[in-house]
Design a protein around this motif. Structure first.
Motif, mmCIF file in Angstrom:
data_model
loop_
_atom_site.group_PDB
_atom_site.id
_atom_site.type_symbol
_atom_site.label_atom_id
_atom_site.label_comp_id
_atom_site.label_asym_id
_atom_site.label_seq_id
_atom_site.Cartn_x
_atom_site.Cartn_y
_atom_site.Cartn_z
ATOM 1 N N LEU A 175 0.837 -1.199 0.000
ATOM 2 C CA LEU A 175 0.000 0.000 0.000
ATOM 3 C C LEU A 175 0.870 1.247 0.000
ATOM 4 C CD1 LEU A 175 -2.636 -1.164 2.638
ATOM 5 C CD2 LEU A 175 -2.645 -1.497 0.161
ATOM 6 N N ARG A 176 0.687 2.089 -1.010
ATOM 7 C CA ARG A 176 1.491 3.298 -1.176
ATOM 8 C C ARG A 176 0.580 4.517 -1.257
ATOM 9 N NH1 ARG A 176 6.191 1.199 -5.429
ATOM 10 N NH2 ARG A 176 6.708 -0.703 -4.259
ATOM 11 N N PRO A 177 0.347 5.167 -0.132
ATOM 12 C CA PRO A 177 -0.554 6.329 -0.101
ATOM 13 C C PRO A 177 -0.091 7.444 -1.037
ATOM 14 C CG PRO A 177 -0.048 5.568 2.122
ATOM 15 C CD PRO A 177 0.883 4.837 1.202
ATOM 16 N N GLY A 178 -1.079 8.100 -1.643
ATOM 17 C CA GLY A 178 -0.780 9.253 -2.474
ATOM 18 C C GLY A 178 -0.533 8.948 -3.936
ATOM 19 N N VAL A 179 -0.276 7.685 -4.271
ATOM 20 C CA VAL A 179 -0.042 7.310 -5.671
ATOM 21 C C VAL A 179 -1.391 7.211 -6.382
ATOM 22 C CG1 VAL A 179 0.923 5.591 -7.248
ATOM 23 C CG2 VAL A 179 2.057 6.065 -5.055
ATOM 24 N N GLU A 180 -1.544 7.913 -7.500
ATOM 25 C CA GLU A 180 -2.823 7.924 -8.206
ATOM 26 C C GLU A 180 -3.154 6.539 -8.778
ATOM 27 O OE1 GLU A 180 -2.905 11.054 -11.075
ATOM 28 O OE2 GLU A 180 -2.956 12.624 -9.537
ATOM 29 N N PRO A 181 -4.441 6.225 -8.954
ATOM 30 C CA PRO A 181 -4.860 4.899 -9.401
ATOM 31 C C PRO A 181 -4.219 4.484 -10.723
ATOM 32 C CG PRO A 181 -6.750 6.136 -8.611
ATOM 33 C CD PRO A 181 -5.596 7.100 -8.653
ATOM 34 N N LYS A 182 -3.451 3.409 -10.705
ATOM 35 C CA LYS A 182 -2.851 2.913 -11.949
ATOM 36 C C LYS A 182 -2.498 1.428 -11.886
ATOM 37 C CE LYS A 182 1.958 4.279 -10.918
ATOM 38 N NZ LYS A 182 3.171 4.868 -11.530
ATOM 39 N N ILE A 183 -3.062 0.701 -10.911
ATOM 40 C CA ILE A 183 -2.825 -0.738 -10.827
ATOM 41 C C ILE A 183 -3.939 -1.472 -11.566
ATOM 42 C CG2 ILE A 183 -2.664 -2.752 -9.317
ATOM 43 C CD1 ILE A 183 -1.379 -1.027 -7.218
ATOM 44 N N VAL A 184 -3.561 -2.181 -12.633
ATOM 45 C CA VAL A 184 -4.516 -2.952 -13.425
ATOM 46 C C VAL A 184 -4.336 -4.431 -13.102
ATOM 47 C CG1 VAL A 184 -5.310 -3.538 -15.742
ATOM 48 C CG2 VAL A 184 -4.437 -1.239 -15.265
ATOM 49 N N ASN B 36 -23.074 -1.160 -3.924
ATOM 50 C CA ASN B 36 -21.999 -0.742 -4.823
ATOM 51 C C ASN B 36 -22.527 -0.073 -6.090
ATOM 52 O OD1 ASN B 36 -19.849 -1.649 -3.178
ATOM 53 N ND2 ASN B 36 -20.173 -3.757 -3.883
ATOM 54 N N GLU B 37 -23.810 0.217 -6.111
ATOM 55 C CA GLU B 37 -24.415 0.894 -7.255
ATOM 56 C C GLU B 37 -23.723 2.246 -7.490
ATOM 57 O OE1 GLU B 37 -26.840 1.409 -10.486
ATOM 58 O OE2 GLU B 37 -26.858 -0.355 -9.165
ATOM 59 N N GLY B 38 -23.258 2.459 -8.713
ATOM 60 C CA GLY B 38 -22.632 3.726 -9.061
ATOM 61 C C GLY B 38 -21.147 3.812 -8.759
ATOM 62 N N LEU B 39 -20.576 2.786 -8.142
ATOM 63 C CA LEU B 39 -19.146 2.799 -7.839
ATOM 64 C C LEU B 39 -18.364 2.394 -9.081
ATOM 65 C CD1 LEU B 39 -17.455 1.550 -4.610
ATOM 66 C CD2 LEU B 39 -16.576 0.754 -6.801
ATOM 67 N N PRO B 40 -17.505 3.266 -9.613
ATOM 68 C CA PRO B 40 -16.795 2.928 -10.855
ATOM 69 C C PRO B 40 -15.715 1.877 -10.629
ATOM 70 C CG PRO B 40 -16.034 5.043 -10.015
ATOM 71 C CD PRO B 40 -17.171 4.619 -9.126
ATOM 72 N N PHE B 41 -15.723 0.871 -11.472
ATOM 73 C CA PHE B 41 -14.718 -0.188 -11.405
ATOM 74 C C PHE B 41 -14.630 -0.794 -12.807
ATOM 75 C CE2 PHE B 41 -12.215 -3.704 -10.258
ATOM 76 C CZ PHE B 41 -11.777 -3.565 -8.934
ATOM 77 N N LYS C 118 -9.547 7.066 -14.827
ATOM 78 C CA LYS C 118 -9.809 8.481 -14.575
ATOM 79 C C LYS C 118 -11.100 8.648 -13.778
ATOM 80 C CE LYS C 118 -7.396 10.295 -18.663
ATOM 81 N NZ LYS C 118 -7.555 10.977 -19.978
ATOM 82 N N ALA C 119 -12.110 7.844 -14.101
ATOM 83 C CA ALA C 119 -13.375 7.891 -13.364
ATOM 84 C C ALA C 119 -13.174 7.418 -11.923
ATOM 85 C CB ALA C 119 -14.424 7.034 -14.069
ATOM 86 N N VAL C 120 -12.345 6.381 -11.745
ATOM 87 C CA VAL C 120 -12.039 5.881 -10.401
ATOM 88 C C VAL C 120 -11.361 6.982 -9.573
ATOM 89 C CG1 VAL C 120 -10.619 4.258 -9.085
ATOM 90 C CG2 VAL C 120 -11.875 3.477 -11.110
ATOM 91 N N LYS C 121 -10.400 7.647 -10.167
ATOM 92 C CA LYS C 121 -9.664 8.723 -9.492
ATOM 93 C C LYS C 121 -10.617 9.845 -9.059
ATOM 94 C CE LYS C 121 -6.114 12.205 -10.553
ATOM 95 N NZ LYS C 121 -5.150 12.664 -11.596
#
Length: 457
Positions: A144-153, A279-284, A336-339
């Protein structure tokens, strides 16, 4: 599996276990016995067998019956003594660096974490407590690395795939890497290796240093699917349910490639979570993809989901055939939507706390013959609960195919009997028959696959 050359060696850690207190070293030494030792030995043997083309845990364990691993205390921490270890893990008497790192990751996760948890107030009787446990395991592994923007696929798919499908996974991984995205897989061969290999080249092209190739596994799987050497962050979760939760908590989007029973298990787990009303509306972002000739497979998996969980399930994923660049573009848009979503709700980028996971998805499922026969596979339940039970059915098939305990249960009691509504059993039977016909149940080249199950409507 024929007996291979063995070697005796002594290795010291490099990574998270380099600096330990005297108390911690004593805990590790004391834990190197009993059931904990047996578990660590099994995982260590799998790691040392990286590159072996075998997906049968029982076969590997029997080939190295005299392998031993001992934990010793020394001034600077801890040292491992290996006896009768697979020689392929060494070059001129020195252990390969990636193997050494993963070996001590196993020690950290199986022995060290277990001892640490004894001193923590973690309540595994509640859903929140289980999620906290998963969080602790990942934090202890420095994942877990706080502050890193979402980019793990996260990339899911089979270990038993053909050459064209493997090459396609590399192309998709390459496109993801060119867009500076990191890769997380189940850490084994096949689909678990291809995207990492493609991303490695792409990261080099983009001069990206510190690209992440995260592998999440569990003790029952690792022996059958040894980590591939590209993995630079290995985490061994206690069971399949916590491994699956780690995937969806850490990953920001998921790509699903062709696979077999294990891939179907993962897909159903994910759909069961995403279909939960909370989880309705949660982007994933979720994308199913493969080369052109894999289109019938993807369409069949899509048809199975529609037949069992209904049309509503289809809105949680998209299918892209034979277009690696488009897969990467769509995933980038999804991230981008997740972020944006997490920023608006002040949710962490590094751990998806807002995702609701029912306890039914978190409780370990023991695939005994009785439990498999008693699975509730009928329509008289919410779709997300049916998805959970279908996930358990595929989990049992995976156990019977590749896990040491499951293989032994099948040898002793015969195939599992899976019961349910005809409207569910028929598409399930068709899907499983397709997996067998397409050689997706086991690695090719070995003995002919004998089903470990019977579908009964």
């Amino acid at each position: 599996m024929t007996q291979r050359h063995v070697i005796n060696a002594s290795v010291s850690p490099k990574g998270s276990l380099e600096t330990l207190s005297q108390r911690e070293v004593q805990q590790l030494s004391q834990a190197g016995s009993g059931s904990t030792y047996t578990l660590f030995r099994q995982c260590a043997l799998a790691i040392l067998n990286t590159g072996a083309h075998v997906d049968n845990a029982k076969t590997i364990l029997e080939a190295y019956k005299d392998f031993e691993i001992r934990i010793h205390q020394q001034d600077r921490g801890v040292r491992l003594e290996l006896l009768n270890a697979p020689a392929d893990a060494f070059v001129d008497g020195e252990m390969i660096a990636s193997t050494r790192e993963m070996l001590f990751s196993a020690l950290r996760d199986i022995v060290y974490t277990e001892n640490e948890l004894d001193a923590l107030s973690i309540d595994l009787s509640t859903s929140q407590g289980i999620s906290d446990y998963v969080f602790h395991l990942l934090r202890n592994a420095r994942t877990l690395r706080p502050g890193v923007e979402p980019k793990i696929v996260v990339c899911w798919g089979g270990h038993s795939i053909n050459t064209d499908e493997y090459k396609y996974t590399k192309k998709v991984g390459h496109e993801l890497g060119l867009r500076s995205l990191d890769i997380c897989t189940g850490c084994g061969p096949g689909v678990m290796k291809g995207p990492m290999k493609g991303a490695t080249i792409a990261h080099a092209k983009q001069r990206i240093h510190g690209g992440r190739y995260l592998g999440l596994t569990e003790p029952g799987i690792i022996a059958a699917e040894a980590p591939n050497p590209i993995v630079n962050e290995l985490v061994i979760l206690p069971d399949i349910e916590k491994r699956l939760e780690a995937f969806v908590r850490v990953g920001h989007g998921i790509i699903i490639f062709p696979g077999g029973a294990g891939t179907a298990e993962e897909f159903l787990y994910l759909l069961g979570i995403l279909m939960h009303p909370d989880n309705e509306g949660l982007p994933f972002p979720v994308i199913l993809t493969g080369p052109k000739h894999a289109a019938p497979y993807l369409q069949q998996l899509d048809a199975f989901v529609t037949a069992t969980l209904g049309e509503a399930a289809k809105r949680h994923y998209q299918i892209i055939i034979d277009d690696p660049a488009e897969v990467a573009r769509q995933m980038t848009q999804g991230l981008k939507a997740v972020k944006q979503f997490r920023r608006e709700r002040n949710d962490a980028f590094h751990f998806n706390w807002l995702l609701k996971i029912d306890e039914g998805f978190q409780r370990p499922f023991d695939p005994t013959h009785e439990n498999m026969a008693n699975l509730k596979l009928h329509r008289d339940q919410p779709p997300h609960e049916l998805a959970a039970n279908l996930r358990r059915a595929f989990s049992g098939i995976v156990a019977g195919n590749v896990k040491d305990k499951g293989i032994r249960l099948i040898e002793e009691h015969g195939p599992y009997r899976i019961h349910g509504d005809a409207a569910i059993m028929q598409p399930l039977d068709l899907l499983l028959k397709a997996f067998v016909a397409q050689h997706r149940m086991k690695l090719p080249g070995g003995a002919a696959y004998v089903p470990c199950y019977q579908v009964v409507s």
